[in-house]
Design a protein around this motif. Structure first.
Motif, PDB file in Angstrom:
ATOM      1  N   UNK A   1       0.866  -1.183   0.000  1.00 60.88           N
ATOM      2  CA  UNK A   1       0.000   0.000   0.000  1.00 60.88           C
ATOM      3  C   UNK A   1       0.899   1.228   0.000  1.00 60.88           C
ATOM      4  N   UNK A   2       0.881   2.009  -1.085  1.00 61.15           N
ATOM      5  CA  UNK A   2       1.826   3.120  -1.225  1.00 61.15           C
ATOM      6  C   UNK A   2       1.088   4.409  -1.537  1.00 61.15           C
ATOM      7  N   UNK A   3       1.740   5.509  -1.204  1.00 63.93           N
ATOM      8  CA  UNK A   3       1.312   6.827  -1.656  1.00 63.93           C
ATOM      9  C   UNK A   3       0.131   7.434  -0.942  1.00 63.93           C
ATOM     10  N   UNK A   4      -0.327   6.836   0.170  1.00 66.75           N
ATOM     11  CA  UNK A   4      -1.515   7.362   0.835  1.00 66.75           C
ATOM     12  C   UNK A   4      -1.291   7.651   2.319  1.00 66.75           C
TER      13      UNK A   4
ATOM     14  N   UNK B   1       7.510   4.781 -16.626  1.00 65.22           N
ATOM     15  CA  UNK B   1       6.969   6.113 -16.324  1.00 65.22           C
ATOM     16  C   UNK B   1       5.877   6.481 -17.326  1.00 65.22           C
ATOM     17  N   UNK B   2       6.116   6.146 -18.590  1.00 68.31           N
ATOM     18  CA  UNK B   2       5.126   6.420 -19.639  1.00 68.31           C
ATOM     19  C   UNK B   2       3.848   5.616 -19.388  1.00 68.31           C
ATOM     20  N   UNK B   3       4.017   4.375 -18.924  1.00 69.18           N
ATOM     21  CA  UNK B   3       2.877   3.512 -18.618  1.00 69.18           C
ATOM     22  C   UNK B   3       2.045   4.097 -17.475  1.00 69.18           C
ATOM     23  N   UNK B   4       2.713   4.554 -16.431  1.00 67.89           N
ATOM     24  CA  UNK B   4       2.013   5.177 -15.296  1.00 67.89           C
ATOM     25  C   UNK B   4       1.245   6.413 -15.748  1.00 67.89           C
ATOM     26  N   UNK B   5       1.861   7.194 -16.617  1.00 70.60           N
ATOM     27  CA  UNK B   5       1.209   8.405 -17.117  1.00 70.60           C
ATOM     28  C   UNK B   5      -0.005   8.052 -17.968  1.00 70.60           C
ATOM     29  N   UNK B   6       0.140   7.023 -18.833  1.00 72.34           N
ATOM     30  CA  UNK B   6      -0.976   6.612 -19.695  1.00 72.34           C
ATOM     31  C   UNK B   6      -2.166   6.171 -18.841  1.00 72.34           C
TER      32      UNK B   6
ATOM     33  N   UNK C   1      -2.503   8.947  -7.643  1.00 77.52           N
ATOM     34  CA  UNK C   1      -1.206   8.877  -6.980  1.00 77.52           C
ATOM     35  C   UNK C   1      -0.226   9.858  -7.616  1.00 77.52           C
ATOM     36  N   UNK C   2       0.759  10.265  -6.834  1.00 77.60           N
ATOM     37  CA  UNK C   2       1.871  11.022  -7.392  1.00 77.60           C
ATOM     38  C   UNK C   2       2.709  10.090  -8.280  1.00 77.60           C
ATOM     39  N   UNK C   3       3.405  10.632  -9.295  1.00 81.19           N
ATOM     40  CA  UNK C   3       4.170   9.775 -10.209  1.00 81.19           C
ATOM     41  C   UNK C   3       5.126   8.814  -9.504  1.00 81.19           C
ATOM     42  N   UNK C   4       5.848   9.281  -8.483  1.00 82.15           N
ATOM     43  CA  UNK C   4       6.790   8.399  -7.778  1.00 82.15           C
ATOM     44  C   UNK C   4       6.066   7.273  -7.059  1.00 82.15           C
TER      45      UNK C   4
END
Length: 686
Positions: free
Chosen positions: A4-7, A178-183, A150-153
């Motif tokens: 569980x990340x980013x929260x 990174x491109x996948x996360x953005x898509x 979520x934030x990119x990181x």
């Protein structure tokens, strides 16, 4: 188990919302489908379970009546026996009164109608903390935590945790990851679905899954089938479908129209312009009460809205079923073309800021919807985009739009069309600005020949083509070839446009610069003065062309040692450029360079050096290290150091300037010849 990340901040904020009130604390986690609202509630319950001695009660709002679920939970989990002879609300009240001692966390997942739950919460004691998850905005009395993507990181970390059994997989294709996360728009549901899909297929590269997603979009298998142990049990499209079902026909229509825009902030006035037949108040009601309320649209600022990338994909998938789809695409393109037409060739900073939010949407038309643009307007999306970037000195970003314009016009209209000549001219002008003189000349000659053949010799476009070709020859030191072209252009413009036109002022200014470069000062001065007077009368005192004219006249006065006349003009020009174009622009660099040269000529070296350095830094940043303007700047700085007896520093800079000029202008250009001669003189002092 998935990490569980980013929260972390959201978990803390949630606990704060539930604990800081002595009354019954009711809080809601809000957001679009797929953000992980249920997962956040679950993680909160797990991490805070020691603080809720009275237990955790988890209910599903859409499964069954809230009161029925409370009574069943009390009977099966707490061994309570509410009296059956009373109605359901009274049974629920009995449960609240007789609940196990200690604080209680009551989670109600996926609330769609709070008013159905609210009556049951009457009389609940302050030890009960009610946490709801919902896609809708609830009443102002309820404390709300709006969840975002979520934030990119954090998105990358989530993807990495899902692929933990194949270490190094993310690092091997980090940029693709990174491109996948953005898509995926950093949407937790999309990231988890794709991450789990990749985990099941250890030999599938990230590049391959990107290609599959771009081909099949939301229907790609990775986004459709959740695994059994996932908190979310819907694919992305199915999660969005729940909200779609709550929309009326007009609501759906607006969502589909919004999906025509790029994945970028959308000025609302552009949306209204796309739907001229719709009442503005009605559109506003749909936007606020439906799309925003269901978190299908995000507000990014005053009058600015945006669709999540995957929601945009979802609405686009629904567009195909709409009868008016083609009509709306044409309307969208017309609106974007109208914006593009308003972008001037040399936009000011104010004009750039005014249009900047529309740029991604004009690019969307150019890249994906150009078939819906009429033949008459075909060039405008590309021209507007190229002017926007070229006007800021961002030539490498302008170039592909000029190239795409030319190829698109040729493909649709053929090689023999005036818009082909315009496209050739624009691309040539860009190449000339980049110092690509050989490429520019070829295109200018093609444009001139085409203009003359299609439009005849007496047309303003022919005059423009003649002027541009002459400008190129002058930049190369080919003065004898430039002069007759300048004279033809001036005569043609005066005859066709009259004496009071900005194009005539431009021709006068360019011819004056040519005469000045040739030392024909008596002929140059009256032309400089005529051009300046005409520009001021036609354009006002605050225009880039006025600043350019002031700068040129100041340079002329400097060469005549008329310093008292030159300095105020140099300063006026610089002030206008900075105010209109901002501090980072090639014209500002040129103005700084000229003012520095003026100070150097008066031996005011301490004032000259910082200006030369500023100009050089701007040129390098905007144009790259190998541009003729960079060479000129290096040459000027070298002569400043030479004048101060700093010969080694001067030699180093002159060698750099010589190398650039030899590559861009050739060995026989006056600048190249002069710098070689200066190097020879300089070396006598070393």
């Amino acid at each position: 188990m998935v990490k569980f990340v980013g929260r972390d901040e959201e978990l803390e904020e949630l606990d704060k919302l539930l604990q800081e009130n002595n009354q019954v604390a009711i809080a809601a986690i809000l957001g679009m489908g797929g953000l992980g609202k249920t997962e956040l509630a679950l993680q909160y319950a797990m991490t805070q379970r020691e603080n809720y001695k009275g237990g955790l009660c988890w209910l599903q709002a859409k499964v069954e009546d809230f009161g029925v679920q409370v009574v069943r939970f009390a009977r099966t989990q707490l061994d309570l026996n509410p009296p059956e002879e009373v109605d359901l609300p009274a049974q629920v009240q009995y449960c609240w009164r007789n609940w196990r001692e200690g604080n209680v966390l009551l989670v109600v997942d996926d609330v769609t109608d709070y008013q159905q739950i609210r009556p049951y919460l009457q009389g609940v004691s302050s030890r009960f903390k009610v946490l709801m998850t919902t896609r809708q905005k609830l009443g102002a009395a309820i404390k709300q935590l709006s969840l975002d993507v979520l934030q990119p990181d954090a998105a990358l970390e989530l993807l990495r945790s899902l692929l933990a059994e194949t270490p190094g997989r993310i690092e091997r294709e980090l940029e693709v990851a990174k491109e996948l996360c953005e898509w995926l728009g950093y949407l937790p549901l999309g990231l988890e679905l794709v991450g789990r899909y990749l985990a099941r297929k250890p030999d599938l590269s990230l590049s391959a899954i990107m290609q599959r997603l771009e081909k099949k979009r939301l229907e790609q298998a990775a986004l459709v089938n959740p695994e059994a142990d996932m908190t979310a049990q819907l694919g992305v499209q199915a999660a969005f479908e729940l909200s779609w079902q709550e929309l009326a026909e007009d609501d759906r229509l607006l969502g589909c129209v919004l999906s025509l825009f790029a994945t970028a902030p959308i000025p609302w006035n552009l949306v209204e312009n796309c739907l001229p037949g719709k009442d503005e108040d009605e559109l506003e009601e749909i936007r606020d009460d439906k799309l925003l309320n269901l978190h299908l649209l995000q507000r990014r600022g005053e009058g600015i809205y945006q669709l999540h990338p995957l929601l945009r994909e979802f609405f686009q998938s629904k567009f195909t079923g709409l009868e008016q789809a083609e009509e709306f695409k044409r309307s969208f393109c017309q609106v974007m073309v109208a914006v593009a037409k308003e972008i001037p060739e040399t936009p000011t900073l104010e004009e750039i800021n005014a249009v900047s939010l529309a740029i991604p949407h004009i690019a969307e038309v150019a890249n994906h919807l150009i078939q819906y643009v009429s033949d008459e307007d075909l060039i405008w999306p590309f021209v507007g985009l190229s002017f926007f970037y070229k006007g800021q000195g961002l030539y490498t970003q302008a170039e592909p739009w000029c190239q795409q314009c030319l190829s698109t016009v040729q493909n649709r209209l053929g090689d023999n069309h005036p818009d082909v000549a315009t496209s050739l001219n624009n691309l040539a002008l860009l190449y000339k600005s980049q110092g690509k003189y050989d490429q520019a000349e070829l295109l200018y000659l093609q444009a001139l020949e085409l203009c003359q053949r299609l439009l005849g010799d007496n047309h303003p476009d022919v005059a423009t083509s003649l002027n541009n070709l002459a400008l190129l020859y002058k930049s190369q030191g080919l003065y004898q070839r430039a002069e007759p072209l300048y004279l033809q252009a001036l005569e043609l413009r005066q005859r066709l446009l009259g004496d009071n036109h900005p194009d005539v002022a431009q021709s006068l200014n360019n011819l004056a610069l040519l005469y000045y470069s040739q030392g024909r000062y008596d002929q140059a001065e009256p032309l400089f003065l005529q051009a300046l007077e005409l520009y001021k009368r036609l354009l006002g005192d605050n225009h880039p062309d006025v600043a350019s004219s002031l700068n040129n006249l100041a340079g002329f006065y400097k060469s005549q040692e008329r310093y008292n006349q030159a300095e105020p003009l140099f300063l006026q020009a610089l002030e206008i450029y900075k105010r209109l174009l901002g501090d980072n622009h090639p014209s500002v660099a040129s103005s700084l360079n000229n003012l520095a040269g003026f100070y150097k000529s008066q031996e005011r070296y301490n004032q000259a050096e910082p200006l030369f350095l500023q100009a050089l830094e701007i040129y390098k940043r905007l144009l790259g290290d190998n541009h003729p303007s960079v060479a000129s700047s290096l040459n000027n700085l070298a002569f400043l150091y030479y004048s101060q007896g700093l010969y080694q520093r001067a030699e180093f800079l002159l060698l750099q300037a010589l190398n650039i000029w030899e590559q861009s202008l050739g060995g026989n250009h006056p600048n190249t010849v002069t710098v070689r001669e200066n190097l020879a003189i300089l070396r006598d002092y070393l």
